[in-house]
Design a protein around this motif. Structure first.
Motif, PDB file in Angstrom:
ATOM      1  N   SER A 218       0.816  -1.558  -0.012  1.00  0.00           N
ATOM      2  CA  SER A 218      -0.293   0.062  -0.183  1.00  0.00           C
ATOM      3  C   SER A 218       0.885   1.526  -0.191  1.00  0.00           C
ATOM      4  CB  SER A 218      -0.785   0.089   1.390  1.00  0.00           C
ATOM      5  OG  SER A 218      -2.198  -1.201   1.785  1.00  0.00           O
ATOM      6  N   ALA A 219       1.780   1.304   0.831  1.00  0.00           N
ATOM      7  CA  ALA A 219       2.703   2.408   0.907  1.00  0.00           C
ATOM      8  C   ALA A 219       3.222   2.508  -0.670  1.00  0.00           C
ATOM      9  CB  ALA A 219       3.524   2.091   2.059  1.00  0.00           C
ATOM     10  N   ILE A 220       3.560   1.899  -0.699  1.00  0.00           N
ATOM     11  CA  ILE A 220       4.424   1.894  -2.343  1.00  0.00           C
ATOM     12  C   ILE A 220       3.417   2.202  -3.508  1.00  0.00           C
ATOM     13  CG2 ILE A 220       5.302   0.750  -4.325  1.00  0.00           C
ATOM     14  CD1 ILE A 220       6.569  -1.869  -2.619  1.00  0.00           C
ATOM     15  N   GLN A 221       2.304   1.805  -3.544  1.00  0.00           N
ATOM     16  CA  GLN A 221       1.209   2.266  -4.380  1.00  0.00           C
ATOM     17  C   GLN A 221       0.472   3.703  -3.707  1.00  0.00           C
ATOM     18  OE1 GLN A 221      -2.947   0.403  -4.717  1.00  0.00           O
ATOM     19  NE2 GLN A 221      -2.095  -0.179  -6.791  1.00  0.00           N
ATOM     20  N   PHE A 222       0.506   4.117  -2.584  1.00  0.00           N
ATOM     21  CA  PHE A 222       0.132   5.707  -2.588  1.00  0.00           C
ATOM     22  C   PHE A 222       1.619   6.493  -2.982  1.00  0.00           C
ATOM     23  CE2 PHE A 222      -1.473   4.176   1.763  1.00  0.00           C
ATOM     24  CZ  PHE A 222      -2.562   3.520   1.272  1.00  0.00           C
ATOM     25  N   ALA A 223       2.979   5.804  -3.104  1.00  0.00           N
ATOM     26  CA  ALA A 223       4.097   6.798  -3.570  1.00  0.00           C
ATOM     27  C   ALA A 223       3.413   7.146  -5.056  1.00  0.00           C
ATOM     28  CB  ALA A 223       4.944   6.367  -3.333  1.00  0.00           C
ATOM     29  N   LEU A 224       3.318   5.838  -5.602  1.00  0.00           N
ATOM     30  CA  LEU A 224       2.926   6.287  -6.953  1.00  0.00           C
ATOM     31  C   LEU A 224       1.614   6.527  -8.035  1.00  0.00           C
ATOM     32  CD1 LEU A 224       4.122   2.085  -8.171  1.00  0.00           C
ATOM     33  CD2 LEU A 224       5.505   4.271  -8.848  1.00  0.00           C
ATOM     34  N   GLY A 225       0.705   7.422  -6.626  1.00  0.00           N
ATOM     35  CA  GLY A 225      -0.229   7.910  -6.879  1.00  0.00           C
ATOM     36  C   GLY A 225      -1.795   6.320  -7.661  1.00  0.00           C
ATOM     37  N   GLY A 226      -1.334   5.634  -7.012  1.00  0.00           N
ATOM     38  CA  GLY A 226      -2.150   4.207  -6.810  1.00  0.00           C
ATOM     39  C   GLY A 226      -2.459   3.672  -8.534  1.00  0.00           C
ATOM     40  N   ALA A 227      -1.088   3.613  -8.705  1.00  0.00           N
ATOM     41  CA  ALA A 227      -1.086   2.719  -9.826  1.00  0.00           C
ATOM     42  C   ALA A 227      -0.809   1.001  -9.887  1.00  0.00           C
ATOM     43  CB  ALA A 227       0.342   2.899 -10.810  1.00  0.00           C
ATOM     44  N   ARG A 228      -1.348   0.298 -10.132  1.00  0.00           N
ATOM     45  CA  ARG A 228      -0.199  -0.950  -9.868  1.00  0.00           C
ATOM     46  C   ARG A 228       0.510  -1.146 -11.138  1.00  0.00           C
ATOM     47  NH1 ARG A 228      -3.169  -4.856 -13.147  1.00  0.00           N
ATOM     48  NH2 ARG A 228      -4.567  -3.372 -14.907  1.00  0.00           N
ATOM     49  N   PHE A 229       1.289  -2.412  -9.910  1.00  0.00           N
ATOM     50  CA  PHE A 229       3.160  -2.751 -10.143  1.00  0.00           C
ATOM     51  C   PHE A 229       2.971  -3.709  -9.477  1.00  0.00           C
ATOM     52  CE2 PHE A 229       2.415  -1.106  -5.689  1.00  0.00           C
ATOM     53  CZ  PHE A 229       3.385  -2.163  -4.637  1.00  0.00           C
ATOM     54  N   GLY A 230       4.145  -4.522 -10.163  1.00  0.00           N
ATOM     55  CA  GLY A 230       4.762  -5.686  -9.120  1.00  0.00           C
ATOM     56  C   GLY A 230       6.330  -5.349  -8.696  1.00  0.00           C
ATOM     57  N   ILE A 231       6.618  -6.832  -7.747  1.00  0.00           N
ATOM     58  CA  ILE A 231       7.789  -7.198  -7.244  1.00  0.00           C
ATOM     59  C   ILE A 231       8.825  -7.297  -7.995  1.00  0.00           C
ATOM     60  CG2 ILE A 231       6.945  -5.566  -5.422  1.00  0.00           C
ATOM     61  CD1 ILE A 231       7.139  -8.049  -4.503  1.00  0.00           C
ATOM     62  N   LYS A 232      10.114  -7.451  -8.318  1.00  0.00           N
ATOM     63  CA  LYS A 232      10.618  -8.652  -8.828  1.00  0.00           C
ATOM     64  C   LYS A 232      11.692  -9.105  -7.737  1.00  0.00           C
ATOM     65  CE  LYS A 232      13.096 -10.350 -12.808  1.00  0.00           C
ATOM     66  NZ  LYS A 232      12.306 -11.317 -13.040  1.00  0.00           N
ATOM     67  N   VAL A 233      12.389 -10.596  -7.428  1.00  0.00           N
ATOM     68  CA  VAL A 233      12.931 -10.794  -7.261  1.00  0.00           C
ATOM     69  C   VAL A 233      14.221 -11.142  -7.850  1.00  0.00           C
ATOM     70  CG1 VAL A 233      14.259 -12.946  -5.387  1.00  0.00           C
ATOM     71  CG2 VAL A 233      11.930 -12.266  -4.483  1.00  0.00           C
ATOM     72  N   VAL A 234      15.027 -10.596  -7.821  1.00  0.00           N
ATOM     73  CA  VAL A 234      16.491 -10.698  -8.575  1.00  0.00           C
ATOM     74  C   VAL A 234      17.822 -11.798  -7.791  1.00  0.00           C
ATOM     75  CG1 VAL A 234      18.357  -8.434  -9.618  1.00  0.00           C
ATOM     76  CG2 VAL A 234      16.151  -7.545  -9.545  1.00  0.00           C
ATOM     77  N   ARG A 235      17.716 -12.246  -8.545  1.00  0.00           N
ATOM     78  CA  ARG A 235      18.877 -13.533  -8.141  1.00  0.00           C
ATOM     79  C   ARG A 235      20.158 -12.949  -8.547  1.00  0.00           C
ATOM     80  NH1 ARG A 235      13.142 -14.484  -9.200  1.00  0.00           N
ATOM     81  NH2 ARG A 235      13.007 -16.745  -8.164  1.00  0.00           N
TER      82      ARG A 235
END
Length: 235
Positions: A218-235
């Motif tokens: 939620s905190a990330i989405q607030f910072a993005l103005g409500g945009a949907r996003f994903g997270i990626k685990v970089v190995r």
């Protein structure tokens, strides 16, 4: 495959529509079918009445929770966290021996707390349980004969069913559970949705981390103005 989506909210609708598109037989479970279909006003989140939504998806059937679970080869839990354990416990026999993919979060809305977290839409809900237990684990204890797999918790369900809509699908989704065969079944379903990076976090205790991540999301989405996003685990 016959798949039951338990819950009529936006998340459940996203899964039901995608599963129908993929050629599955889809049943949606609710407490009282007639009451659900009789609603004519949007809910507290502004989501259109279920009956209006359902009219656009011929082929999806609406049943009671128990009827839907009995029909299914696999079930997806989208019942709100405050009621999930009670409702699912009441249909344990119908879910026995089956895989249940659970994406619910144990939100407590309008919590009384000393230091509330204000958000663009109100006060951030609390999590209960948190840290020393999880909703996923509670559901498994309430359903000892069901194979519970926690999944799809770390993004909106609209993204969960269509990962390519964010970053071309180049992000990670997580699963956790105690049963290897059930996790394989859920992984196959996620890959049919379009997920390429499915990371198995191991036992169901990892549900705690996934559920607690929701506040960070939620905190990330607030910072993005409500945009949907994903997270990626970089190995």
């Amino acid at each position: 495959m016959r798949i039951a989506v338990l819950g009529t909210g936006s998340g459940g609708r996203a899964h039901a529509a995608r599963l129908l598109q993929l050629g599955h037989r889809v049943v949606v479970g609710t407490r009282d079918s007639q009451v659900t279909l009789g609603r004519t006003e949007p809910d507290f989140m502004g989501i259109e009445p279920f009956g209006q939504w359902l009219a656009d998806y011929p082929g999806i059937e609406l049943m009671t929770f128990g009827e839907a679970a009995a029909e299914a080869d696999l079930a997806i839990n989208g019942i709100d966290g405050a009621n999930a354990v009670r409702v699912l416990g009441g249909i344990a026999d119908q879910l026995a021996g089956k895989t249940l993919m659970d994406y619910a979060v144990p939100f407590v809305y309008n919590p009384e707390r000393a230091h509330p977290w204000p958000t663009p839409w109100g006060v951030m809900p609390a999590l209960d349980p948190v840290d020393s237990d999880s909703l996923g684990e509670r559901i498994q204890r309430a359903l000892p004969d069901t194979k519970v797999v926690k999944a799809c918790v770390t993004q909106e369900q609209e993204t969960a069913v269509d990962p390519g809509s964010v970053g071309g699908g180049d992000h990670t989704i997580f699963i956790a559970g105690e049963h290897a065969d059930a996790k394989a079944q859920v992984t196959a379903l996620l890959r049919s949705y379009g997920w390429r990076d499915v990371l198995d976090l191991g036992p169901l205790v990892s549900s705690r981390g996934m559920e607690m991540y929701t506040h960070m999301h939620s905190a990330i989405q607030f910072a993005l103005g409500g945009a949907r996003f994903g997270i990626k685990v970089v190995r």
